[in-house]
Design a protein around this motif. Structure first.
Motif, PDB file in Angstrom:
ATOM      1  N   ALA A   1      -6.665-120.932   4.552  1.00 58.90           N
ATOM      2  CA  ALA A   1      -7.329-119.888   3.747  1.00 58.90           C
ATOM      3  C   ALA A   1      -8.181-120.525   2.643  1.00 58.90           C
ATOM      4  O   ALA A   1      -9.348-120.163   2.436  1.00 58.90           O
TER       5      ALA A   1
ATOM      6  N   LEU B   1     -15.245-117.529   8.871  1.00 56.35           N
ATOM      7  CA  LEU B   1     -13.852-117.051   8.868  1.00 56.35           C
ATOM      8  C   LEU B   1     -13.375-116.705  10.283  1.00 56.35           C
ATOM      9  O   LEU B   1     -12.359-117.243  10.755  1.00 56.35           O
TER      10      LEU B   1
ATOM     11  N   PHE C   1      -7.702-113.755   3.578  1.00 53.61           N
ATOM     12  CA  PHE C   1      -7.836-114.874   4.529  1.00 53.61           C
ATOM     13  C   PHE C   1      -6.449-115.328   4.992  1.00 53.61           C
ATOM     14  O   PHE C   1      -6.239-115.615   6.178  1.00 53.61           O
TER      15      PHE C   1
ATOM     16  N   TRP D   1     -17.799-114.664  -2.143  1.00 59.26           N
ATOM     17  CA  TRP D   1     -16.825-113.815  -1.448  1.00 59.26           C
ATOM     18  C   TRP D   1     -16.560-112.539  -2.234  1.00 59.26           C
ATOM     19  O   TRP D   1     -16.323-112.604  -3.442  1.00 59.26           O
TER      20      TRP D   1
ATOM     21  N   VAL E   1     -11.380-122.110   4.250  1.00 62.75           N
ATOM     22  CA  VAL E   1     -12.486-121.183   4.530  1.00 62.75           C
ATOM     23  C   VAL E   1     -13.150-120.764   3.218  1.00 62.75           C
ATOM     24  O   VAL E   1     -14.384-120.731   3.102  1.00 62.75           O
ATOM     25  N   PHE E   2     -12.307-120.478   2.210  1.00 57.83           N
ATOM     26  CA  PHE E   2     -12.817-120.000   0.922  1.00 57.83           C
ATOM     27  C   PHE E   2     -13.772-121.028   0.295  1.00 57.83           C
ATOM     28  O   PHE E   2     -14.896-120.701  -0.084  1.00 57.83           O
TER      29      PHE E   2
ATOM     30  N   PHE F   1      -5.051-115.503   8.793  1.00 60.97           N
ATOM     31  CA  PHE F   1      -4.543-116.733   9.424  1.00 60.97           C
ATOM     32  C   PHE F   1      -3.086-116.555   9.862  1.00 60.97           C
ATOM     33  O   PHE F   1      -2.673-117.105  10.884  1.00 60.97           O
TER      34      PHE F   1
END
Lengths: 72, 248
Positions: B201, A52, B225, B215, B204-205, B229
């Motif tokens: 987002a 991230l 996220f 997560w 990444v997830f 961003f």
């Protein structure tokens, strides 16, 4: 027809390669995260945080690099 | 089926991204229609939509055969590249480093190019207009198909994401049919900024999930996220503005 196929392929590539350096560094970041989690046994959540915050850093760096180069 | 936050994010991302692509395709189809009437443009558009439907029907069933972690990882990486690319471009446009997307200018350039092509190749204007419309719908539509698959496939959200995309295309078509000119008032860069944030987002997830990350907060992590961003996009835009002045 050939021109259309060429355009189609370049459109597909262009979708994921906005800037070569950004693409390569993102791929390297994902590979590094995968290695750290799967091979080195790093905690998955720490790996997730690296992914991230690494992505966020790469984004800022890429925009700044382009601004210095005048938008290329 | 995912939670409400995942459904809302997937539908919104598909809707906004499809709106950007539909506006771009509409400008070119309109240029083709202005040159040679609506018939060849409509035929080209229909052929483009048919080809896209064929691609979806061909690829759709294959997705079910891919193991979910591999699917999430692959789509996650592609989303990350695609979303960050959009966000980067939108941040640079917001900073004034690269020019904003101008539908009116694209319309004029496309109409001139069509005219020139028809003269150069000595082909019927009907043919050139139809092929141009087909190409525009196919190329812009491919991005819509990818976004719908990307935000929908990993969580069984293909139908809501498709509906979001269809609603955007219908909205653009309806407004375009009324105003009959390029939709230059659509805040394209703001939409691109927003979509870039959502797709990054998601990227990444799913990349994380594909790598085995559980997560915290599950789908709610998407909102965090997206906020991060958004912050990174805004900060990079401010930095870019300063740097472009310094290095000018």
């Amino acid at each position: 027809m050939n021109t259309m196929l060429k355009d189609l392929v370049s459109e597909l590539i262009g979708m994921f390669v906005a800037e070569k350096q950004l693409t390569l560094t993102v791929l390297a970041l994902v590979a590094l995260t995968g290695l750290l989690v799967d091979v080195a046994g790093l905690d998955e959540l720490v790996g997730g945080a690296i992914l991230l915050f690494g992505s966020l850093t790469l984004l800022v760096a890429s925009v700044c690099r382009a601004a210095r180069a005048g938008g290329s | 089926m995912g939670s409400w936050s995942a459904i809302a994010t997937a539908v919104t991302a598909a809707f906004l991204a499809s709106m950007v692509e539909a506006v771009e395709a509409f400008t070119i189809v309109l240029a083709a229609a202005t040159l040679r009437g609506w018939r060849p443009a409509a035929l080209g558009t229909t052929a483009g939509l048919g080809l896209l439907a064929g691609i979806v029907l061909l690829l759709g069933p294959l997705l079910d055969r891919v193991p979910i972690h591999l699917l999430q990882l692959t789509i996650g990486i592609l989303l990350l590249l695609f979303g960050m690319g959009w966000l980067r471009k939108a941040a640079l446009r917001a900073a004034g480093v690269i020019p904003l997307h101008d539908e009116e200018a694209i319309f004029s350039a496309e109409a001139a190019e069509l005219d020139e092509q028809a003269c150069r190749r000595q082909k019927s204007l009907h043919w050139v207009a139809g092929i141009t419309a087909l190409k525009a719908v196919l190329l812009e539509g491919l991005e819509v198909v990818f976004i719908v698959i990307a935000v929908g496939a990993g969580r069984g959200l293909l139908i809501p994401a498709s509906l979001g995309a269809l609603a955007a295309c219908a909205a653009v078509l309806a407004v375009g049919a009324v105003v009959h000119r390029p939709l230059s008032r659509v805040p394209e860069n703001m939409l691109k900024f927003g979509v870039g944030i959502m797709l990054s987002a998601f990227g990444v997830f799913w990349t994380g999930e594909g790598l085995g990350v559980a997560w915290p907060g599950q789908d709610l992590a998407l909102l965090l996220f997206a906020a991060l961003f958004l912050g990174a996009g805004l900060i990079s835009s401010v930095f870019a503005r300063k740097l472009s002045v310094e290095f000018a």
